[in-house]
Design an enzyme around this catalytic site. Structure first.
Site, PDB file in Angstrom:
ATOM      1  CB  SER A   1      -0.918   0.005   1.227  1.00 36.58           C
ATOM      2  OG  SER A   1      -1.565  -1.238   1.363  1.00 36.58           O
TER       3      SER A   1
HETATM    4  N1  SAM Z   1      -0.251  -4.842   4.285  1.00 34.64           N
HETATM    5  C1  SAM Z   1       0.348  -5.271   3.064  1.00 34.64           C
HETATM    6  C2  SAM Z   1       1.751  -4.761   2.908  1.00 34.64           C
HETATM    7  O1  SAM Z   1       2.226  -4.016   3.765  1.00 34.64           O
HETATM    8  O2  SAM Z   1       2.386  -5.142   1.922  1.00 34.64           O
HETATM    9  C3  SAM Z   1      -0.484  -4.940   1.850  1.00 34.64           C
HETATM   10  C4  SAM Z   1      -1.728  -5.739   1.794  1.00 34.64           C
HETATM   11  S1  SAM Z   1      -2.438  -5.908   0.203  1.00 34.64           S
HETATM   12  C5  SAM Z   1      -3.054  -4.297  -0.128  1.00 34.64           C
HETATM   13  C6  SAM Z   1      -3.871  -6.865   0.667  1.00 34.64           C
HETATM   14  C7  SAM Z   1      -3.568  -8.295   1.005  1.00 34.64           C
HETATM   15  O3  SAM Z   1      -4.743  -8.873   1.588  1.00 34.64           O
HETATM   16  C8  SAM Z   1      -3.224  -9.167  -0.206  1.00 34.64           C
HETATM   17  O4  SAM Z   1      -1.976  -9.738  -0.020  1.00 34.64           O
HETATM   18  C9  SAM Z   1      -4.332 -10.210  -0.224  1.00 34.64           C
HETATM   19  O5  SAM Z   1      -3.913 -11.482  -0.664  1.00 34.64           O
HETATM   20  C10 SAM Z   1      -4.754 -10.234   1.234  1.00 34.64           C
HETATM   21  N2  SAM Z   1      -6.092 -10.785   1.500  1.00 34.64           N
HETATM   22  C11 SAM Z   1      -7.226 -10.657   0.781  1.00 34.64           C
HETATM   23  N3  SAM Z   1      -8.243 -11.313   1.377  1.00 34.64           N
HETATM   24  C12 SAM Z   1      -7.738 -11.871   2.519  1.00 34.64           C
HETATM   25  C13 SAM Z   1      -8.280 -12.668   3.566  1.00 34.64           C
HETATM   26  N4  SAM Z   1      -9.568 -13.046   3.596  1.00 34.64           N
HETATM   27  N5  SAM Z   1      -7.468 -13.045   4.558  1.00 34.64           N
HETATM   28  C14 SAM Z   1      -6.154 -12.689   4.582  1.00 34.64           C
HETATM   29  N6  SAM Z   1      -5.586 -11.944   3.608  1.00 34.64           N
HETATM   30  C15 SAM Z   1      -6.358 -11.538   2.593  1.00 34.64           C
END
Ligand code: SAM
Length: 216
Positions: A63
């Site tokens: 992000s």
């Molecule tokens: N916080 C992260 C970073 O610092 O790099 C960025 C997160 S990214 C915007 C969103 C993440 O949420 C993705 O890696 C995606 O695979 C994960 N995600 C989506 N649905 C999810 C779920 N139900 N449980 C856990 N992770 C999930």
């Protein structure tokens, strides 16, 4: 090169965070320290301090620094806090959380990302972070309750289990809105039982939270 990254990081903190009103010293300190380039794809490292989200593996994103800073500041964390992050992605936000809070639990649905993030966090000596592969729309029951929950992916509504797994007075940050569209970043404070107070922060655009209590 390492030296350039250090300079770029301090510049990012001044120009992208402080200028936009981030003032929590613990949050700024964490951003001054954590090397975002280490969480990026090798080929994109030169863009580590640009003012935006960047691609990581599996079609996901790391992000925008300012949005992560706003989320962390709004959680009002203290040194003793136990925090859950949903959506580990690259592990960058987990590292920032680990600088500010006592213990961080982070859950990611894509195994490849969880494994990679876990390795980077270990290499950087973050011993207060636990990474798990799983569906964060259901939270992470075993370690609940949490003082704060950071959801790093967008959902159609606030998953009930996340509220349940907060302490009373605990805070939850989550983008709510359209899948692959614009979402409202919400700050939820748990009052008592499952009563909540809801505040709108910013408009954002996050990848979707996919899971049992979210989009399928
Ligand atoms: N916080 C992260 C970073 O610092 O790099 C960025 C997160 S990214 C915007 C969103 C993440 O949420 C993705 O890696 C995606 O695979 C994960 N995600 C989506 N649905 C999810 C779920 N139900 N449980 C856990 N992770 C999930």
């Amino acid at each position: 090169m390492e030296k350039d990254f250090e300079k770029l990081r301090q510049k990012m903190v001044k120009e992208q965070l402080i200028k936009r009103g981030i003032e929590d010293e613990a949050v700024l300190k964490a951003f001054r320290k954590v090397a975002r380039e280490k969480f990026m794809l090798e080929k994109n490292r030169e863009y580590a301090y640009q003012d935006g989200a960047q691609s990581i593996d599996a079609g996901q994103t790391i992000s925008q620094p300012y949005i992560v800073a706003l989320m962390l500041q709004s959680l009002g964390l203290n040194e003793g806090a136990r925090v859950l992050e949903v959506g580990t992605g690259s592990g960058y936000a987990a590292a920032l959380l680990a600088e500010i809070a006592k213990k961080v639990y982070t859950i990611e649905r894509i195994e490849e990302l969880a494994l990679k993030a876990s390795k980077v966090l270990e290499k950087l000596n973050y011993h207060n972070v636990e990474v798990k592969v799983g569906d964060g729309s259901l939270g992470w029951e075993e370690n609940a309750p949490y003082d704060a929950i950071l959801v790093s992916a967008a959902a159609p509504y606030v998953p009930e289990k996340l509220i349940e797994q907060l302490t009373v007075k605990g805070r939850l940050i989550i983008p709510i809105g359209k899948r692959n569209g614009i979402q409202q970043l919400k700050l939820i404070t748990k009052k008592y039982r499952n009563k909540i107070k809801e505040e709108n922060l910013e408009y954002v655009r996050f990848v979707p939270l996919l899971g049992e209590d979210s989009w399928r």
